[in-house]
Design an enzyme around this catalytic site. Structure first.
Site, PDB file in Angstrom:
ATOM      1  N   MET A  34     -80.826  89.113   8.590  1.00  0.00           N
ATOM      2  CA  MET A  34     -81.540  88.765   7.644  1.00  0.00           C
ATOM      3  C   MET A  34     -82.974  88.466   8.421  1.00  0.00           C
ATOM      4  O   MET A  34     -83.988  87.613   7.394  1.00  0.00           O
ATOM      5  CB  MET A  34     -81.201  87.595   6.891  1.00  0.00           C
ATOM      6  CG  MET A  34     -79.811  88.040   6.047  1.00  0.00           C
ATOM      7  SD  MET A  34     -79.488  86.929   4.600  1.00  0.00           S
ATOM      8  CE  MET A  34     -79.701  85.193   5.471  1.00  0.00           C
ATOM      9  N   LEU A  55     -85.707  86.795  13.795  1.00  0.00           N
ATOM     10  CA  LEU A  55     -84.613  87.191  15.000  1.00  0.00           C
ATOM     11  C   LEU A  55     -84.897  86.021  15.832  1.00  0.00           C
ATOM     12  O   LEU A  55     -86.119  85.352  16.156  1.00  0.00           O
ATOM     13  CB  LEU A  55     -84.941  88.463  15.294  1.00  0.00           C
ATOM     14  CG  LEU A  55     -84.660  89.503  14.184  1.00  0.00           C
ATOM     15  CD1 LEU A  55     -85.129  90.883  14.654  1.00  0.00           C
ATOM     16  CD2 LEU A  55     -83.441  89.434  13.449  1.00  0.00           C
ATOM     17  N   ASP A  81     -83.011  85.171  20.207  1.00  0.00           N
ATOM     18  CA  ASP A  81     -82.436  85.897  21.237  1.00  0.00           C
ATOM     19  C   ASP A  81     -80.849  86.292  20.880  1.00  0.00           C
ATOM     20  O   ASP A  81     -80.333  87.091  21.534  1.00  0.00           O
ATOM     21  CB  ASP A  81     -82.200  84.969  22.470  1.00  0.00           C
ATOM     22  CG  ASP A  81     -83.684  84.827  23.025  1.00  0.00           C
ATOM     23  OD1 ASP A  81     -84.763  85.446  22.712  1.00  0.00           O
ATOM     24  OD2 ASP A  81     -83.737  83.827  23.928  1.00  0.00           O
ATOM     25  N   HIS A  87     -79.685  87.436  18.099  1.00  0.00           N
ATOM     26  CA  HIS A  87     -79.807  88.562  17.558  1.00  0.00           C
ATOM     27  C   HIS A  87     -80.112  89.846  18.480  1.00  0.00           C
ATOM     28  O   HIS A  87     -79.734  90.880  18.214  1.00  0.00           O
ATOM     29  CB  HIS A  87     -80.891  88.867  16.402  1.00  0.00           C
ATOM     30  CG  HIS A  87     -80.761  87.895  15.284  1.00  0.00           C
ATOM     31  ND1 HIS A  87     -81.421  86.666  15.068  1.00  0.00           N
ATOM     32  CD2 HIS A  87     -79.924  87.963  14.144  1.00  0.00           C
ATOM     33  CE1 HIS A  87     -80.990  86.145  13.795  1.00  0.00           C
ATOM     34  NE2 HIS A  87     -80.200  86.766  13.409  1.00  0.00           N
ATOM     35  N   GLN A 138     -76.325  86.382  -1.691  1.00  0.00           N
ATOM     36  CA  GLN A 138     -75.470  85.509  -0.733  1.00  0.00           C
ATOM     37  C   GLN A 138     -76.207  83.912  -0.579  1.00  0.00           C
ATOM     38  O   GLN A 138     -75.552  83.176  -0.223  1.00  0.00           O
ATOM     39  CB  GLN A 138     -75.178  85.858   0.625  1.00  0.00           C
ATOM     40  CG  GLN A 138     -76.403  86.062   1.419  1.00  0.00           C
ATOM     41  CD  GLN A 138     -76.139  86.730   2.726  1.00  0.00           C
ATOM     42  OE1 GLN A 138     -76.032  88.000   2.924  1.00  0.00           O
ATOM     43  NE2 GLN A 138     -75.909  86.171   3.955  1.00  0.00           N
ATOM     44  N   LYS A 191     -70.827  83.914  15.779  1.00  0.00           N
ATOM     45  CA  LYS A 191     -71.423  82.371  15.557  1.00  0.00           C
ATOM     46  C   LYS A 191     -71.020  82.198  13.951  1.00  0.00           C
ATOM     47  O   LYS A 191     -70.807  81.221  13.429  1.00  0.00           O
ATOM     48  CB  LYS A 191     -73.083  82.437  15.423  1.00  0.00           C
ATOM     49  CG  LYS A 191     -73.852  81.594  14.678  1.00  0.00           C
ATOM     50  CD  LYS A 191     -74.123  80.294  15.014  1.00  0.00           C
ATOM     51  CE  LYS A 191     -74.853  79.323  14.512  1.00  0.00           C
ATOM     52  NZ  LYS A 191     -75.162  79.774  13.023  1.00  0.00           N
ATOM     53  N   ASP A 192     -71.193  83.371  13.163  1.00  0.00           N
ATOM     54  CA  ASP A 192     -70.488  83.408  11.816  1.00  0.00           C
ATOM     55  C   ASP A 192     -69.239  83.887  11.875  1.00  0.00           C
ATOM     56  O   ASP A 192     -68.926  84.988  11.323  1.00  0.00           O
ATOM     57  CB  ASP A 192     -71.701  84.228  10.892  1.00  0.00           C
ATOM     58  CG  ASP A 192     -72.910  83.775  10.878  1.00  0.00           C
ATOM     59  OD1 ASP A 192     -72.891  82.773  10.216  1.00  0.00           O
ATOM     60  OD2 ASP A 192     -74.041  84.389  11.537  1.00  0.00           O
ATOM     61  N   GLN A 217     -67.456  84.977   8.379  1.00  0.00           N
ATOM     62  CA  GLN A 217     -68.153  86.287   8.037  1.00  0.00           C
ATOM     63  C   GLN A 217     -67.618  87.396   8.725  1.00  0.00           C
ATOM     64  O   GLN A 217     -67.408  88.470   8.266  1.00  0.00           O
ATOM     65  CB  GLN A 217     -69.581  85.950   8.105  1.00  0.00           C
ATOM     66  CG  GLN A 217     -70.361  87.318   8.061  1.00  0.00           C
ATOM     67  CD  GLN A 217     -71.912  87.277   8.095  1.00  0.00           C
ATOM     68  OE1 GLN A 217     -72.581  86.732   7.361  1.00  0.00           O
ATOM     69  NE2 GLN A 217     -72.355  87.582   9.060  1.00  0.00           N
ATOM     70  N   ARG A 262     -81.834  79.238  11.084  1.00  0.00           N
ATOM     71  CA  ARG A 262     -82.262  77.871  10.379  1.00  0.00           C
ATOM     72  C   ARG A 262     -82.472  76.814  11.473  1.00  0.00           C
ATOM     73  O   ARG A 262     -82.881  75.777  10.853  1.00  0.00           O
ATOM     74  CB  ARG A 262     -80.914  77.500   9.721  1.00  0.00           C
ATOM     75  CG  ARG A 262     -80.950  78.554   8.298  1.00  0.00           C
ATOM     76  CD  ARG A 262     -79.905  77.904   7.210  1.00  0.00           C
ATOM     77  NE  ARG A 262     -79.970  78.893   6.195  1.00  0.00           N
ATOM     78  CZ  ARG A 262     -78.927  79.778   5.651  1.00  0.00           C
ATOM     79  NH1 ARG A 262     -78.135  80.056   6.320  1.00  0.00           N
ATOM     80  NH2 ARG A 262     -79.112  80.483   4.312  1.00  0.00           N
TER      81      ARG A 262
HETATM   82  O1  PAF Z   1     -75.257  87.239   9.126  1.00  0.00           O
HETATM   83  C1  PAF Z   1     -76.337  87.456   8.420  1.00  0.00           C
HETATM   84  O2  PAF Z   1     -77.605  87.519   8.889  1.00  0.00           O
HETATM   85  C2  PAF Z   1     -76.086  88.001   6.987  1.00  0.00           C
HETATM   86  O3  PAF Z   1     -74.977  87.286   6.404  1.00  0.00           O
HETATM   87  C3  PAF Z   1     -75.816  89.548   7.174  1.00  0.00           C
HETATM   88  C4  PAF Z   1     -74.596  90.056   7.745  1.00  0.00           C
HETATM   89  C5  PAF Z   1     -76.954  90.296   7.456  1.00  0.00           C
HETATM   90  C6  PAF Z   1     -75.665  89.881   5.439  1.00  0.00           C
HETATM   91  O4  PAF Z   1     -76.945  89.826   4.808  1.00  0.00           O
END
Ligand code: PAF
Length: 284
Positions: free
Chosen positions: A26, A29, A31, A33, A57, A149-150, A153, A187
């Protein structure tokens, strides 16, 4: 690096390639990412990153409007990391009409933890990721890299790929941390100076929780609940508002049974510090 703003431009850019390696983001960005992009590079014949702040989301009271958009810096970092194609669709390109057809993940996985505190979050994530997969990997299949980290997800996406038999390999990237141990997150930029110093307490709380399990593996449910409560209370006493701090099985994120030993577990946490909600996890 080629920038594709529409699905048509993206498809044209990817036409010569047989196996894209894809990192959805999203933006804003950091380090962490960039490490995912570097990890993706050898996994395909073209490296694609997407930047799209996905309205679906975010809950109405969340930070969709104020989510940091840092286009220049994002492009420079991706260029430096060797990204070949940046897919940055406008909202009208990805959602030309209201997205009424949605992907609903298994509630046994998606309605707990993050999904409990952010209802609908994983419907929004699954729907956009399915759509991004269709745009980037739909013609060829390929590989997609998601950060640990997620953690939840990552599990939801793996399950989606498996259940829909998508020809996509999901690869996990390790969490990147600042020198003090704070997990890098888009964030983190919301944190004030004092909050930034305090923020590492979340990962420390997870380490302490994991440490208790390492010293005393296979506690009963009551003991485990007592440890979690102590961890929550400790964070509260430092001014945090925790949503959860818990130990789960890595396999399905359910509560561990006494047979589940360290090595198969993950400590997960989410907590608000001031106005900023942070999440983190620790496999052990
Ligand atoms: O992890 C994220 O940045 C978001 O949830 C994703 C996977 C890009 C979906 O919007």
């Amino acid at each position: 690096m080629l920038i594709a703003r529409s699905v048509a431009d993206l498809r044209q850019a990817l036409a010569p390639y047989r196996r894209p390696a894809f990192v959805p983001t999203m933006g804003n960005l950091h380090d962490g990412h960039i490490a995912l992009v570097r990890q993706a590079r050898p996994l395909g014949d073209v490296t694609v990153t997407s930047i799209f702040v996905n309205r679906l989301q975010f809950l109405p009271h969340e930070d969709f409007d104020s989510y940091p958009r840092t286009w220049e810096s994002d492009c420079a970092q991706l260029q430096g990391a060797g990204c070949d194609v940046l897919f940055a669709p406008r909202e009208a390109d990805l959602y030309p009409e209201p997205q009424t057809f949605k992907v609903h993940p298994d509630p046994r996985l998606a309605d707990m933890l993050e999904g409990h505190f952010r209802p609908g979050f994983f419907v929004g994530v699954s729907t956009v990721v399915m759509k991004l997969f269709a745009c980037v990997l739909g013609a060829t299949g390929g590989t997609a890299v998601f950060g640990k980290k997620d953690y939840q997800q990552l599990m939801v996406i793996r399950h989606m790929v498996q259940q829909f038999a998508l020809p996509i390999e999901i690869v996990a990237g390790e969490t990147h941390r600042a020198a003090d141990g704070l997990a890098l997150s888009s964030r983190n930029c919301y944190l004030g100076l004092q909050e930034r110093q305090e923020a590492v307490a979340l990962s420390q709380a997870l380490q302490q929780l994991a440490q208790r399990w390492r010293h005393d593996p296979a506690p009963g449910a009551e003991q485990a609940a007592a440890w979690e409560k102590q961890a929550l209370d400790a964070l509260r006493s430092r001014g945090w508002q925790p949503d959860y701090l818990t130990v789960r099985r890595r396999a399905d994120l359910t509560a561990p049974s006494p047979q589940d030993m360290p090595g198969a577990l993950v400590a997960l946490g989410a907590a608000r510090l001031g106005a900023t909600r942070l999440i983190d996890n620790l496999e052990f």
